[in-house]
Design a protein around this motif. Structure first.
Motif, short mmCIF file in Angstrom:
data_model
loop_
_atom_site.label_atom_id
_atom_site.label_comp_id
_atom_site.label_asym_id
_atom_site.label_seq_id
_atom_site.Cartn_x
_atom_site.Cartn_y
_atom_site.Cartn_z
N GLN A 224 2.42 6.50 -6.92
CA GLN A 224 1.36 7.39 -7.40
C GLN A 224 1.74 8.86 -7.19
OE1 GLN A 224 -1.92 5.92 -5.07
NE2 GLN A 224 -2.60 4.51 -6.66
N ASP A 225 2.43 9.14 -6.11
CA ASP A 225 2.77 10.52 -5.77
C ASP A 225 4.05 11.02 -6.43
OD1 ASP A 225 0.53 10.66 -4.15
OD2 ASP A 225 1.63 10.17 -2.30
N TYR B 263 0.84 -1.21 0.00
CA TYR B 263 0.00 0.00 0.00
C TYR B 263 0.87 1.25 0.00
CZ TYR B 263 -3.03 3.70 1.76
OH TYR B 263 -3.71 4.89 1.91
N HIS B 264 1.81 1.33 0.92
CA HIS B 264 2.64 2.53 1.04
C HIS B 264 3.57 2.69 -0.18
CE1 HIS B 264 1.24 3.67 4.96
NE2 HIS B 264 1.55 2.48 5.47
N ARG C 236 1.42 3.93 -3.04
CA ARG C 236 1.14 5.35 -2.83
C ARG C 236 2.35 6.20 -3.21
NH1 ARG C 236 -3.95 6.18 -3.17
NH2 ARG C 236 -5.26 5.66 -1.38
#
Length: 206
Positions: free
Chosen positions: A82-83, A75-76, A79
């Motif tokens: 994505q960022d 998950y991290h 993320r």
């Protein structure tokens, strides 16, 4: 017209069918709502939130035991991609058979991977030889399995790979002898740009 007894039998059967069909959204919908990887997952439109606190079992070929994967790590890392990742660079991540924890980075980031789901890719390219897809699957497996950095570099150059995922799943399904090259050649052919617990994302040095 039908005889009254026949008509009544037909009407009863029809109502039974209609009633059974009406029960489906009530009973099946409730079951689907209860079918959650984490009971306490928030009710949200964010399709990744369930990963926080969720676990997934994968057979670890290195220990011959069941490995409990903490999906929060992916998950991290997802993320972070994505960022921070710009454009549409090619990524490579480990492969497993369909309906397991494969293709999780390409699915959740939209970034192109060397190959996606084996069967889906072959379905969508039915007019082409299936070897076009299965060949890539074999090459991805060889990339993670080989201890030869030259073979790994040939793969990277062939598919213009920019990011390499080495997470819990890769560590479960590929031999440590093959994964060792990523650590051994850090700073030479690739750099770790993200690390969290057992999960690392490498960026290829051009």
């Amino acid at each position: 017209g039908w005889r009254p007894s026949v008509a009544k039998t037909f009407q009863s059967a029809a109502w039974l069918l209609v009633g059974s069909a009406m029960l489906f959204p009530l009973l099946a919908g409730a079951d689907k709502i209860r079918d959650r990887m984490v009971d306490g997952a928030p009710h949200t439109l964010d399709g990744m939130q369930y990963m926080i606190g969720a676990t997934y079992l994968e057979h670890n070929i290195n220990t011959d035991e069941t490995m409990v994967m903490q999906l929060e790590q992916d998950y991290h890392a997802i993320r972070w991609m994505q960022d921070n990742v710009q454009g549409s660079p090619v990524i490579v991540e480990g492969l497993v058979t369909e309906y397991r924890w494969g293709s999780r980075y390409s699915i959740n980031t939209g970034l192109p991977a060397v190959v996606g789901w084996n069967w889906h890719q072959r379905q969508q390219r039915a007019v082409n030889p299936s070897e076009w897809v299965t060949g890539r699957v074999a090459e991805v497996d060889a990339f993670y399995t080989t201890s030869s950095v030259e073979e790994a570099l040939d793969f990277i150059h062939k598919y213009d790979v920019e990011y390499i995922i080495v997470g819990q799943m890769e560590q479960a399904v590929y031999p440590l002898s093959g994964l060792a090259k990523f650590f051994e050649y850090e700073g030479v052919y690739w750099n770790p740009v993200y690390t969290y617990q057992q999960t690392t994302i490498y960026q290829v040095i051009h």
